[in-house]
Design an enzyme around this catalytic site. Structure first.
Site, PDB file in Angstrom:
ATOM      1  N   LYS A 108     -43.585 -66.001  23.783  1.00 27.38           N
ATOM      2  CA  LYS A 108     -43.819 -66.626  22.465  1.00 27.38           C
ATOM      3  C   LYS A 108     -43.572 -68.143  22.576  1.00 27.38           C
ATOM      4  CE  LYS A 108     -44.749 -65.080  18.986  1.00 27.38           C
ATOM      5  NZ  LYS A 108     -46.061 -64.749  18.358  1.00 27.38           N
ATOM      6  N   THR A 138     -41.579 -67.116  16.361  1.00 26.78           N
ATOM      7  CA  THR A 138     -40.289 -66.483  16.084  1.00 26.78           C
ATOM      8  C   THR A 138     -39.145 -67.457  16.339  1.00 26.78           C
ATOM      9  OG1 THR A 138     -38.775 -64.789  16.923  1.00 26.78           O
ATOM     10  CG2 THR A 138     -40.438 -65.568  18.453  1.00 26.78           C
ATOM     11  N   ASP A 139     -38.018 -67.211  15.668  1.00 25.63           N
ATOM     12  CA  ASP A 139     -36.817 -68.029  15.921  1.00 25.63           C
ATOM     13  C   ASP A 139     -36.245 -67.765  17.318  1.00 25.63           C
ATOM     14  OD1 ASP A 139     -35.848 -65.467  15.427  1.00 25.63           O
ATOM     15  OD2 ASP A 139     -34.429 -66.065  13.863  1.00 25.63           O
ATOM     16  N   GLU A 140     -36.682 -66.668  17.952  1.00 27.65           N
ATOM     17  CA  GLU A 140     -36.120 -66.319  19.267  1.00 27.65           C
ATOM     18  C   GLU A 140     -36.476 -67.324  20.345  1.00 27.65           C
ATOM     19  OE1 GLU A 140     -36.539 -62.332  20.535  1.00 27.65           O
ATOM     20  OE2 GLU A 140     -36.215 -61.518  18.547  1.00 27.65           O
ATOM     21  N   THR A 149     -51.257 -60.843  26.316  1.00 30.41           N
ATOM     22  CA  THR A 149     -51.543 -61.041  24.887  1.00 30.41           C
ATOM     23  C   THR A 149     -50.951 -62.346  24.364  1.00 30.41           C
ATOM     24  OG1 THR A 149     -51.813 -58.713  24.388  1.00 30.41           O
ATOM     25  CG2 THR A 149     -51.055 -60.110  22.577  1.00 30.41           C
ATOM     26  N   TYR A 189     -40.344 -61.306  26.091  1.00 25.65           N
ATOM     27  CA  TYR A 189     -40.986 -61.469  24.781  1.00 25.65           C
ATOM     28  C   TYR A 189     -40.819 -62.902  24.278  1.00 25.65           C
ATOM     29  CZ  TYR A 189     -41.345 -61.696  19.712  1.00 25.65           C
ATOM     30  OH  TYR A 189     -41.663 -62.101  18.446  1.00 25.65           O
TER      31      TYR A 189
HETATM   32  P1  NAD Z   1     -46.403 -55.676  15.424  1.00 20.49           P
HETATM   33  O1  NAD Z   1     -46.073 -55.292  16.827  1.00 20.49           O
HETATM   34  O2  NAD Z   1     -46.048 -54.785  14.300  1.00 20.49           O
HETATM   35  O3  NAD Z   1     -47.972 -55.962  15.300  1.00 20.49           O
HETATM   36  C1  NAD Z   1     -48.704 -56.639  16.281  1.00 20.49           C
HETATM   37  C2  NAD Z   1     -50.188 -56.432  16.001  1.00 20.49           C
HETATM   38  O4  NAD Z   1     -50.934 -57.165  16.976  1.00 20.49           O
HETATM   39  C3  NAD Z   1     -50.642 -54.972  16.098  1.00 20.49           C
HETATM   40  O5  NAD Z   1     -51.508 -54.650  15.031  1.00 20.49           O
HETATM   41  C4  NAD Z   1     -51.376 -54.918  17.437  1.00 20.49           C
HETATM   42  O6  NAD Z   1     -52.401 -53.925  17.470  1.00 20.49           O
HETATM   43  C5  NAD Z   1     -51.951 -56.315  17.513  1.00 20.49           C
HETATM   44  N1  NAD Z   1     -52.197 -56.726  18.909  1.00 20.49           N
HETATM   45  C6  NAD Z   1     -51.335 -56.663  19.960  1.00 20.49           C
HETATM   46  N2  NAD Z   1     -51.939 -57.104  21.080  1.00 20.49           N
HETATM   47  C7  NAD Z   1     -53.198 -57.475  20.720  1.00 20.49           C
HETATM   48  C8  NAD Z   1     -54.294 -58.020  21.431  1.00 20.49           C
HETATM   49  N3  NAD Z   1     -54.235 -58.278  22.747  1.00 20.49           N
HETATM   50  N4  NAD Z   1     -55.436 -58.284  20.756  1.00 20.49           N
HETATM   51  C9  NAD Z   1     -55.536 -58.021  19.428  1.00 20.49           C
HETATM   52  N5  NAD Z   1     -54.529 -57.491  18.696  1.00 20.49           N
HETATM   53  C10 NAD Z   1     -53.371 -57.227  19.342  1.00 20.49           C
HETATM   54  O7  NAD Z   1     -45.762 -57.116  15.252  1.00 20.49           O
HETATM   55  P2  NAD Z   1     -45.109 -57.791  13.960  1.00 20.49           P
HETATM   56  O8  NAD Z   1     -43.678 -57.429  13.910  1.00 20.49           O
HETATM   57  O9  NAD Z   1     -45.980 -57.570  12.802  1.00 20.49           O
HETATM   58  O10 NAD Z   1     -45.178 -59.331  14.405  1.00 20.49           O
HETATM   59  C11 NAD Z   1     -46.330 -60.112  14.122  1.00 20.49           C
HETATM   60  C12 NAD Z   1     -46.106 -61.530  14.605  1.00 20.49           C
HETATM   61  O11 NAD Z   1     -44.968 -62.076  13.970  1.00 20.49           O
HETATM   62  C13 NAD Z   1     -45.857 -61.657  16.110  1.00 20.49           C
HETATM   63  O12 NAD Z   1     -46.522 -62.815  16.567  1.00 20.49           O
HETATM   64  C14 NAD Z   1     -44.348 -61.818  16.217  1.00 20.49           C
HETATM   65  O13 NAD Z   1     -44.002 -62.542  17.367  1.00 20.49           O
HETATM   66  C15 NAD Z   1     -44.063 -62.585  14.949  1.00 20.49           C
HETATM   67  N6  NAD Z   1     -42.694 -62.425  14.402  1.00 20.49           N
HETATM   68  C16 NAD Z   1     -42.195 -61.170  14.164  1.00 20.49           C
HETATM   69  C17 NAD Z   1     -40.937 -61.037  13.584  1.00 20.49           C
HETATM   70  C18 NAD Z   1     -40.335 -59.671  13.275  1.00 20.49           C
HETATM   71  O14 NAD Z   1     -39.216 -59.605  12.816  1.00 20.49           O
HETATM   72  N7  NAD Z   1     -41.056 -58.581  13.472  1.00 20.49           N
HETATM   73  C19 NAD Z   1     -40.184 -62.182  13.282  1.00 20.49           C
HETATM   74  C20 NAD Z   1     -40.722 -63.446  13.566  1.00 20.49           C
HETATM   75  C21 NAD Z   1     -41.987 -63.555  14.106  1.00 20.49           C
HETATM   76  O1  TDX Z   2     -31.869 -48.909  17.922  1.00 23.57           O
HETATM   77  C1  TDX Z   2     -31.530 -50.095  17.891  1.00 23.57           C
HETATM   78  N1  TDX Z   2     -30.212 -50.409  17.753  1.00 23.57           N
HETATM   79  C2  TDX Z   2     -29.763 -51.698  17.722  1.00 23.57           C
HETATM   80  O2  TDX Z   2     -28.551 -51.922  17.599  1.00 23.57           O
HETATM   81  C3  TDX Z   2     -32.494 -51.181  17.980  1.00 23.57           C
HETATM   82  C4  TDX Z   2     -33.965 -50.877  18.120  1.00 23.57           C
HETATM   83  C5  TDX Z   2     -32.028 -52.474  17.912  1.00 23.57           C
HETATM   84  N2  TDX Z   2     -30.696 -52.732  17.803  1.00 23.57           N
HETATM   85  C6  TDX Z   2     -30.249 -54.134  17.691  1.00 23.57           C
HETATM   86  C7  TDX Z   2     -30.827 -55.117  18.676  1.00 23.57           C
HETATM   87  C8  TDX Z   2     -30.880 -56.409  17.869  1.00 23.57           C
HETATM   88  O3  TDX Z   2     -29.622 -57.065  17.927  1.00 23.57           O
HETATM   89  O4  TDX Z   2     -30.686 -54.574  16.403  1.00 23.57           O
HETATM   90  C9  TDX Z   2     -31.107 -55.943  16.434  1.00 23.57           C
HETATM   91  C10 TDX Z   2     -32.552 -56.040  15.978  1.00 23.57           C
HETATM   92  O5  TDX Z   2     -33.359 -55.438  16.988  1.00 23.57           O
HETATM   93  P1  TDX Z   2     -34.965 -55.447  16.925  1.00 23.57           P
HETATM   94  O6  TDX Z   2     -35.413 -54.780  15.678  1.00 23.57           O
HETATM   95  O7  TDX Z   2     -35.463 -54.928  18.224  1.00 23.57           O
HETATM   96  O8  TDX Z   2     -35.285 -56.992  16.715  1.00 23.57           O
HETATM   97  P2  TDX Z   2     -34.995 -58.318  17.586  1.00 23.57           P
HETATM   98  O9  TDX Z   2     -34.807 -58.013  19.024  1.00 23.57           O
HETATM   99  O10 TDX Z   2     -33.930 -59.089  16.883  1.00 23.57           O
HETATM  100  O11 TDX Z   2     -36.418 -59.053  17.424  1.00 23.57           O
HETATM  101  C11 TDX Z   2     -37.087 -59.048  16.132  1.00 23.57           C
HETATM  102  O12 TDX Z   2     -36.923 -60.266  15.459  1.00 23.57           O
HETATM  103  C12 TDX Z   2     -37.604 -61.393  15.975  1.00 23.57           C
HETATM  104  C13 TDX Z   2     -38.575 -58.721  16.270  1.00 23.57           C
HETATM  105  O13 TDX Z   2     -38.732 -57.496  16.964  1.00 23.57           O
HETATM  106  C14 TDX Z   2     -39.299 -59.838  16.979  1.00 23.57           C
HETATM  107  O14 TDX Z   2     -40.701 -59.569  17.017  1.00 23.57           O
HETATM  108  C15 TDX Z   2     -39.062 -61.128  16.236  1.00 23.57           C
HETATM  109  O15 TDX Z   2     -39.623 -62.195  16.930  1.00 23.57           O
END
Ligand code: NAD
Ligand code: TDX
Length: 343
Positions: free
Chosen positions: A162, A122-124, A98, A158
């Site tokens: 990215k 992402t900042d990661e 993906t 992951y």
């Molecule tokens: P999420 O996992 O909640 O949603 C991902 C969506 O993408 C879902 O609706 C899923 O069905 C769809 N998807 C996955 N694979 C697919 C494919 N092959 N084709 C079509 N659709 C597909 O993710 P999120 O937390 O909403 O993150 C969205 C974006 O933001 C990602 O690119 C992630 O890297 C980025 N991001 C997330 C965070 C965070 O804190 N969650 C922070 C920074 C950046």
């Molecule tokens: O149950 C938990 N307990 C815990 O201590 C979980 C699920 C996580 N954690 C910790 C791990 C991380 O230090 O909390 C922090 C946040 O964890 P996640 O929610 O899994 O986020 P992180 O790994 O930081 O990544 C998120 O931010 C950047 C998003 O999932 C990514 O999609 C985004 O790119």
């Protein structure tokens, strides 16, 4: 821009952006392209007027579908990804398909039809930073936060996929003159986040009568931003961002995980100490993320609105409390999965 494709628009952050665009920009039609994986949910798009948006359920790796949609659109805003670090440590395969092949497929369609391309990252991709107390400028000195110049140094399958997707976007801009921009955002929180993620997992644990689970000592720091602010930032970059530029999105929301768990418990009327320390994330658990968003603020005039973390967290807790139907069916399976790794 009259017609945009939003990939991953049924996920947590993508669906927030779709609501943002439909509510604020009545002249724009949105095509959501989403595979509806375990993380995608049609209900995230409930209430949207059907003459303003459509949902196409398909894989972003499907070049034929992507080509047909791209032929009718002006821009692609690319959110779709496998997004959870813990899952990438168990099975990296869908992350490679993906995040890398999917992004490549979209870029090729954007190239063919000359579409504007905004890539959500992402900042990661930058790896991690030392804790504030270990830094001469206490975390605010030069080089002590991520900037667009920070070298890429991802830690997990992951974040590395990215990072690879970002590099593809940069190459398509340089090689084929595609009008691209990239945003690298910090950790999002808010309603509709999947309950595998840290904050909603702990809120729904408390609601389900389960103790919150903190990885290791909980000293890791994340830079929290409300997902509504992420959406306004992406719209700003999509409409004002300069070709080939990268913008970091963040709202100065650094908190360590232990503080967040304790705050959730306090806001939910529980004993602040009523949580468990569980196995730490395997491999390298990134220590600290922190964003310097001055380029986005200074060059494009963006400012975040939802900067009071306590209030934002209280609203998020209220949403999960009132929307048990949205998450309840998945809770047992998510917890059973974590239990396999002692988490
Ligand atoms: P999420 O996992 O909640 O949603 C991902 C969506 O993408 C879902 O609706 C899923 O069905 C769809 N998807 C996955 N694979 C697919 C494919 N092959 N084709 C079509 N659709 C597909 O993710 P999120 O937390 O909403 O993150 C969205 C974006 O933001 C990602 O690119 C992630 O890297 C980025 N991001 C997330 C965070 C965070 O804190 N969650 C922070 C920074 C950046
Ligand atoms: O149950 C938990 N307990 C815990 O201590 C979980 C699920 C996580 N954690 C910790 C791990 C991380 O230090 O909390 C922090 C946040 O964890 P996640 O929610 O899994 O986020 P992180 O790994 O930081 O990544 C998120 O931010 C950047 C998003 O999932 C990514 O999609 C985004 O790119």
């Amino acid at each position: 821009m009259k017609h945009i494709i939003v990939t991953g628009g049924a996920g947590f952050i993508g669906s927030n952006f779709v609501h943002y665009v439909v509510n604020n920009h009545p002249d724009v039609f949105v095509t959501v392209l989403d595979k509806l994986t375990y993380a995608g949910n049609k209900a995230n798009l409930d209430g949207l007027p059907t003459d303003r948006f459509e949902l196409v359920v398909a894989d972003i790796c499907d070049a034929e579908v992507v080509d047909k949609l791209a032929a009718k659109a002006d821009a692609i805003v690319h959110y779709a990804a496998e997004s959870h670090n813990d899952n990438s440590l168990t099975d990296p395969s869908p992350f490679v398909f993906t995040n890398l092949i999917g992004t490549y497929t979209l870029l090729e369609a954007a190239r063919k039809y000359g579409l504007r391309f905004h890539h959500i990252s992402t900042d990661e991709v930058y790896g991690d930073l030392p804790l504030r107390e270990d830094l001469p400028g206490h975390g605010d000195g030069p080089g002590e936060k991520f900037t667009p110049e920070t070298p890429y140094n991802p830690s997990s399958p992951y974040s590395s996929t990215k990072a690879g997707s970002d590099l593809l976007v940069k190459a398509w801009e340089k090689s084929f003159d595609l009008y691209t921009t990239i945003s690298n955002c910090s950790n999002n929180y808010g309603p509709y986040q999947h309950i595998e993620k840290f904050i909603p997992r702990q809120i729904t644990n408390v609601l389900a009568g389960i103790q919150p689970k903190l990885y290791g000592a909980g000293l890791n720091v994340r830079d929290w931003i409300h997902t509504n602010d992420h959406s306004s930032a992406v719209w700003t970059i999509l409409t004002k961002g300069a070709k080939g530029e990268t913008y970091l999105i963040g709202a100065d929301g650094e908190e360590d995980n232990k503080t967040v768990v304790e705050l959730i418990l306090e806001l939910m009327g529980k004993d602040k100490a009523d949580y468990l320390h569980v196995n730490d994330r395997s491999g390298h658990h990134d220590l600290r993320y922190a964003i310097d968003a001055s380029k986005l603020r200074d060059d494009l005039g963006w400012t975040p609105e939802f900067t009071d973390f306590r209030t934002g967290l209280a609203d998020t807790i209220k949403w999960y409390t009132e929307n048990e139907n949205w998450w309840k069916a998945e809770k047992d399976a998510v917890e059973a999965n974590y239990a396999k790794s002692g988490q």
